[in-house]
Write a protein that holds these residues in place. Structure first.
Motif, PDB file in Angstrom:
ATOM      1  N   SER A 212       0.825  -1.212   0.000  1.00  0.00           N
ATOM      2  CA  SER A 212       0.000   0.000   0.000  1.00  0.00           C
ATOM      3  C   SER A 212       0.862   1.266   0.000  1.00  0.00           C
ATOM      4  O   SER A 212       0.458   2.290  -0.574  1.00  0.00           O
ATOM      5  CB  SER A 212      -0.924   0.000   1.214  1.00  0.00           C
ATOM      6  N   GLU A 213       2.041   1.207   0.616  1.00  0.00           N
ATOM      7  CA  GLU A 213       2.918   2.391   0.631  1.00  0.00           C
ATOM      8  C   GLU A 213       3.411   2.716  -0.779  1.00  0.00           C
ATOM      9  O   GLU A 213       3.397   3.876  -1.211  1.00  0.00           O
ATOM     10  CB  GLU A 213       4.115   2.145   1.553  1.00  0.00           C
ATOM     11  N   TYR A 214       3.826   1.686  -1.494  1.00  0.00           N
ATOM     12  CA  TYR A 214       4.289   1.912  -2.869  1.00  0.00           C
ATOM     13  C   TYR A 214       3.157   2.407  -3.768  1.00  0.00           C
ATOM     14  O   TYR A 214       3.365   3.292  -4.617  1.00  0.00           O
ATOM     15  CB  TYR A 214       4.867   0.616  -3.432  1.00  0.00           C
ATOM     16  N   PHE A 215       1.976   1.832  -3.612  1.00  0.00           N
ATOM     17  CA  PHE A 215       0.859   2.250  -4.459  1.00  0.00           C
ATOM     18  C   PHE A 215       0.465   3.694  -4.177  1.00  0.00           C
ATOM     19  O   PHE A 215       0.047   4.406  -5.103  1.00  0.00           O
ATOM     20  CB  PHE A 215      -0.335   1.322  -4.245  1.00  0.00           C
ATOM     21  N   GLY A 216       0.569   4.143  -2.938  1.00  0.00           N
ATOM     22  CA  GLY A 216       0.292   5.536  -2.642  1.00  0.00           C
ATOM     23  C   GLY A 216       1.272   6.482  -3.323  1.00  0.00           C
ATOM     24  O   GLY A 216       0.876   7.509  -3.894  1.00  0.00           O
ATOM     25  N   VAL A 217       2.551   6.137  -3.282  1.00  0.00           N
ATOM     26  CA  VAL A 217       3.567   6.957  -3.961  1.00  0.00           C
ATOM     27  C   VAL A 217       3.347   6.944  -5.468  1.00  0.00           C
ATOM     28  O   VAL A 217       3.445   7.979  -6.145  1.00  0.00           O
ATOM     29  CB  VAL A 217       4.974   6.447  -3.610  1.00  0.00           C
TER      30      VAL A 217
END
Length: 586
Positions: A374-379
């Motif tokens: 989820s962190e990568y998808f937010g970025v």
């Protein structure tokens, strides 16, 4: 229940415990070392010391995530600054600014440079953290949990291993997973398109009536997006598990590819619909502002606030439970017969002995960290908003920069305080995310120039703006300036002078020029990717030095362990004789 803590406070547990019959293992935080990492990261985010500590404590997978986020945040300051300048210049223009084409070309070339410099920085960290040969070592390790296959003798190590046919996996991917993914993409596209069409119809019917039905399509659209995302994520996880990947890296990369395709449609479809179908630039700006601000606020509230409140509640509950147990022990004391505790043996440092019961119970009550997906998808989501639509709203890169600055600091705080300690996990980079970013750089370039061509040839005429053609106007401005520097060469001077009258040419000529500039930008991206080396010179020397040392160590080991007959032979013969071959396969 078995509680283990390593004395050097580097790794709490070993992932190999699952292969020895343990159903669950809970890594425990080392309080002092965790606080050191947290404060170092909050004070100096992205510094070499903070990255080394994160890789040492959580594993290199987490270290590469923070390294990429710090690198991306640093480089995002350049388009954010130029975007603010573009926003100020756009203030006096209705529609698109004539400086947008210059900003777009800069963004496309900026993406190539920042990705190439990330590859160089990533290779440096691989050598520094000793994971340059991680993929080779991962193949020889135990397979991930959930992998199934038949036993065979490994052609590499000569030991028994589980193996699954690669041809079966490819058949599953191309004959089952790919069609299901395309079907889900079509359903998502169909549902979102129907919702937006109904929304436009309701706005036309109830435009003069303030009724609740007017806002019903917007509510349905806000519900459809997360519901479709949740359904497809469930399907993608099961498809990836069914494809039966042996290593954790292969499983993670396959899941990333599936989810990225779907999230690209879900995140940007409404903006494409407004621009290419409705042809409304002002509405596109409003929708982009609403999406960026609302998604960033909601994501920070959900990803930071909810886990923090849950962690506080669970710690408070564990503390009260411990007090009740201590008070019960004082009222009814039991004799200690010297046996070990029910939870197993416990090895802790002297600094935590006074707080051990409370912190151990609190750690076990906290939620498990869901991972970096989820962190990568937010970025990646904010990256698409800032790059693809930065020419439309100049403050989009600035919003992405501010979100990254907050995420760079608060992600470490969230992981250290709101979740259990993540299981130590190694990696040799950010995995498939780097491939996704490279594909996005080419895809974003094609989408951006198609948007500029759409505005140049269609929208500007539909709006009745007459000569408001930013692409041609921008080329004319630059051609006028460059023609003054080439007065010595009459041919070049005449060519640049000809571009100043580009606004009076036909649409076909304008389209050909736009396509030509797009291909020139794509050629520049490929040239930067293949001409600039991905491994710095000093890093390449270090790699060659390591390989030389390994070669000499293997040579010495073979010379000492080989028989007398093999000692007189060459090194190559001794090495061939030490290899394991399956005689039946010859």
């Amino acid at each position: 229940k078995l509680i283990v803590r390593v004395k050097n406070n580097l790794r709490a547990v070993l992932p190999q415990l699952s292969h020895f019959g343990y159903l669950e293992y809970i890594p425990l935080h080392a309080t002092s070392f965790r606080n050191t990492i947290l404060w170092e990261h909050l004070e100096h985010p992205g510094s070499q010391k903070s990255l080394d500590q994160a890789a040492q404590y959580f594993g290199t997978e987490m270290g590469f995530y923070f390294a990429y986020l710090a690198h991306y945040t640093t480089w995002m300051t350049v388009p954010a600054t130029l975007g603010v300048c573009l926003y100020i210049a756009d203030y006096h223009y209705y529609g698109m600014s004539p400086y947008a084409i210059t900003y777009v070309i800069f963004l496309c070339i900026w993406m190539a440079f920042y990705l190439k410099l990330w590859s160089r920085w990533c290779n440096f960290l691989r050598v520094r953290w000793g994971v340059m040969d991680f993929k080779e070592r991962e193949i020889l390790q135990e397979p991930r949990d959930g992998f199934h296959g038949y036993k065979r003798k490994s052609p590499i190590s000569g030991k028994d291993e589980l193996h699954s046919s690669g041809s079966k996996r490819y058949m599953k991917i191309y004959l089952v997973s790919a069609p299901i993914t395309l079907l889900c993409l079509y359903i998502s596209f169909f549902v979102v398109t129907i919702t937006l069409t109904v929304q436009d119809y309701c706005e036309d019917v109830w435009i003069c009536r303030e009724t609740p039905m007017m806002y019903m399509p917007s509510i349905l659209y806000s519900i459809c997006i997360p519901v479709l995302d949740l359904i497809y994520s469930f399907i993608a996880m099961h498809l990836t598990e069914w494809e039966n990947y042996k290593t954790r890296s292969e499983h993670r990369d396959a899941l990333i590819v599936k989810l990225t395709c779907f999230k690209f449609i879900n995140n940007y479809l409404i903006l494409f619909y407004i621009y290419f179908w409705l042809r409304d630039l002002s509405r596109l700006k409003q929708q982009l502002q609403t999406l960026m601000i609302s998604t960033q606020i909601s994501s920070f509230a959900i990803e930071l606030g909810v886990p923090y409140m849950q962690a506080k509640y669970k710690i408070f509950t564990a503390q009260n439970k411990l007090k009740v147990e201590k008070s019960a022990e004082k009222l009814s004391p039991k004799a200690n017969n010297g046996d070990e505790p029910v939870g197993g043996s416990l090895d802790i440092s002297s600094e935590d002995k006074t707080k051990t019961p409370f912190y151990f119970s609190a750690d076990m009550q906290l939620s498990k960290y869901p991972g970096l997906m989820s962190e990568y998808f937010g970025v990646l989501r904010d990256h698409g908003y800032a790059i693809m639509f930065g020419w439309c709203w100049g403050l989009a890169p600035l919003c992405a920069l501010l979100a990254n600055c907050l995420q760079l600091r608060f992600d470490m705080w969230k992981i250290c305080t709101s979740y259990r300690r993540p299981i130590y996990s190694d990696s040799d980079g950010i995995g498939a995310w780097e491939t996704v970013l490279r594909v996005y750089s080419i895809l974003f370039t094609a989408v951006i120039f198609s948007m500029l061509a759409m505005y140049e040839l269609v929208i500007s005429y539909d709006d009745g703006e007459g000569g408001a053609e930013p692409f041609c106007h921008s080329l004319g401005i630059w051609a006028e300036k460059l023609s003054g520097y080439f007065k010595v060469w009459p041919t070049a001077h005449a060519a640049f002078k000809g571009l100043t009258f580009l606004e009076n040419t036909s649409k076909e000529v304008k389209l050909m020029i736009i396509v030509f500039i797009e291909h020139m930008v794509l050629a520049t991206l490929l040239a930067i990717r293949y001409i600039v080396p991905s491994i710095p010179g000093k890093v390449a020397e270090t790699i060659r030095r390591q390989r030389y040392v390994e070669h000499m160590l293997v040579k010495q080991q073979l010379q000492h362990t080989s028989s007398r007959k093999l000692r007189n032979k060459s090194y190559a013969a001794a090495r061939r004789a030490s290899m394991h071959f399956d005689k039946t396969a010859r």
